[in-house]
Design an enzyme around this catalytic site. Structure first.
Site, short mmCIF file in Angstrom:
data_model
loop_
_atom_site.label_atom_id
_atom_site.label_comp_id
_atom_site.label_asym_id
_atom_site.label_seq_id
_atom_site.Cartn_x
_atom_site.Cartn_y
_atom_site.Cartn_z
N ARG A 34 1.06 10.50 -5.85
CA ARG A 34 -0.22 9.76 -5.80
C ARG A 34 -1.38 10.73 -5.58
O ARG A 34 -2.46 10.54 -6.14
CB ARG A 34 -0.19 8.72 -4.66
CG ARG A 34 0.67 7.50 -4.99
CD ARG A 34 0.98 6.69 -3.74
NE ARG A 34 -0.19 6.07 -3.15
CZ ARG A 34 -0.27 5.67 -1.88
NH1 ARG A 34 0.75 5.85 -1.06
NH2 ARG A 34 -1.36 5.12 -1.42
N LYS B 84 -9.93 6.48 4.22
CA LYS B 84 -11.15 6.02 3.55
C LYS B 84 -11.61 4.65 4.06
O LYS B 84 -12.80 4.44 4.27
CB LYS B 84 -10.92 5.97 2.04
CG LYS B 84 -12.15 5.56 1.25
CD LYS B 84 -11.98 5.86 -0.23
CE LYS B 84 -10.88 5.04 -0.88
NZ LYS B 84 -11.26 3.62 -1.03
N ARG C 216 4.12 5.76 8.97
CA ARG C 216 3.68 4.36 8.92
C ARG C 216 4.90 3.46 8.67
O ARG C 216 5.80 3.81 7.91
CB ARG C 216 2.67 4.20 7.79
CG ARG C 216 2.05 2.83 7.70
CD ARG C 216 0.73 2.87 7.02
NE ARG C 216 0.85 3.02 5.57
CZ ARG C 216 -0.19 2.93 4.73
NH1 ARG C 216 -1.40 2.76 5.21
NH2 ARG C 216 -0.02 3.07 3.44
N ARG D 69 -13.76 5.68 -10.89
CA ARG D 69 -12.43 6.31 -10.88
C ARG D 69 -12.22 7.19 -12.09
O ARG D 69 -11.25 7.96 -12.12
CB ARG D 69 -11.34 5.22 -10.93
CG ARG D 69 -11.09 4.57 -9.61
CD ARG D 69 -9.93 3.57 -9.76
NE ARG D 69 -10.05 2.50 -8.78
CZ ARG D 69 -9.62 2.60 -7.54
NH1 ARG D 69 -9.04 3.70 -7.13
NH2 ARG D 69 -9.79 1.61 -6.69
N ARG E 185 7.37 1.74 3.55
CA ARG E 185 7.03 1.19 2.23
C ARG E 185 7.39 2.23 1.17
O ARG E 185 7.16 3.42 1.37
CB ARG E 185 5.52 0.90 2.14
CG ARG E 185 5.07 -0.25 2.96
CD ARG E 185 3.65 -0.66 2.57
NE ARG E 185 2.91 0.45 2.00
CZ ARG E 185 1.81 0.33 1.28
NH1 ARG E 185 1.32 -0.84 1.02
NH2 ARG E 185 1.17 1.39 0.81
#
Ligand SMILES: [Zn+2]
Length: 215
Positions: free
Chosen positions: A168, A13, A127, A88, A157
């Protein structure tokens, strides 16, 4: 061009927001940035927002909407705006529809960047972040597992761990689908397959948005 951009975690995004900002010459507006700016400038709204945050509470929707309204009334929004990551919730979406009508800035298009959970797990799972300087890289770019900038160890992470990513995405799906149904009743809403390479996604956005562009 007035655009509402929502995207699943790991949908790219941020990258697409930057492209759209460039493409249409419009300001990139995120509710988080507005909130931080109001708080740091010590405005009335900022002080009210800070009280909720300091108490560990969510900033109420009417306060967020008042901040958004102030931002949309700035002179740099004459050619439009790109609203990123807002609304949201259904309440925020209904608030935005009311606000946009009242200040005569109707949304030209809502965009949702869809991506499969498997693809996001793959993307975020590769990542890596430097433990010491927080630089972001990937397994492919740093196969040795150490930071190119400072030599520190690269770590995954906790937010990027597969089970957390899947959770998520579930939260995003549950919260954002109803938001889009609200927007769809009032505006054009475009679903984009963001599992494609970034340049293909940008091109798909350009083609889809072209028909709503009326400068
Ligand atoms: Zn580093």
């Amino acid at each position: 061009m007035r655009i509402v951009l929502l995207g699943a975690p790991g949908s790219g995004k941020g990258t697409q927001a930057a492209q759209l900002k460039e493409m249409y010459g419009i300001p990139h507006i995120s509710s988080g940035d507005i909130l931080r700016s109001e708080v740091s400038r010590g405005t009335d709204l900022g002080r009210q927002g800070a009280e909720f945050m300091n108490a560990g509470q969510l900033v109420p929707d009417p306060l967020i909407l008042a901040m958004i309204e102030g931002r949309l009334r700035q002179p740099d929004t004459r050619r439009g705006w790109l609203l990123d990551g807002f609304p949201r919730t259904v309440v925020q979406a209904e608030g935005l529809v009311e606000l946009a009508g009242r200040i005569q800035q109707p949304v030209d298009a809502g965009i949702v960047l869809n991506v499969s959970a498997d693809e996001v797990v793959r993307r975020l799972g590769s990542r890596r972040v430097c433990r010491d300087c927080q630089a972001v890289t990937s397994v492919a770019e740093a196969p040795a597992g150490t930071c190119r900038l400072c030599g520190g160890p690269l770590i995954l992470r906790p937010d990027d761990a597969p089970e957390v990513v899947r959770r998520r995405i579930e939260v995003f799906e549950a919260q954002t689908r109803p938001v889009f149904e609200v927007l769809r009743r009032h505006y054009a809403v475009i679903d984009i397959d963001a599992s494609q390479p970034l340049e293909r996604v940008t091109e798909a956005l350009r083609v889809s948005l072209d028909r709503y562009d009326h400068p």
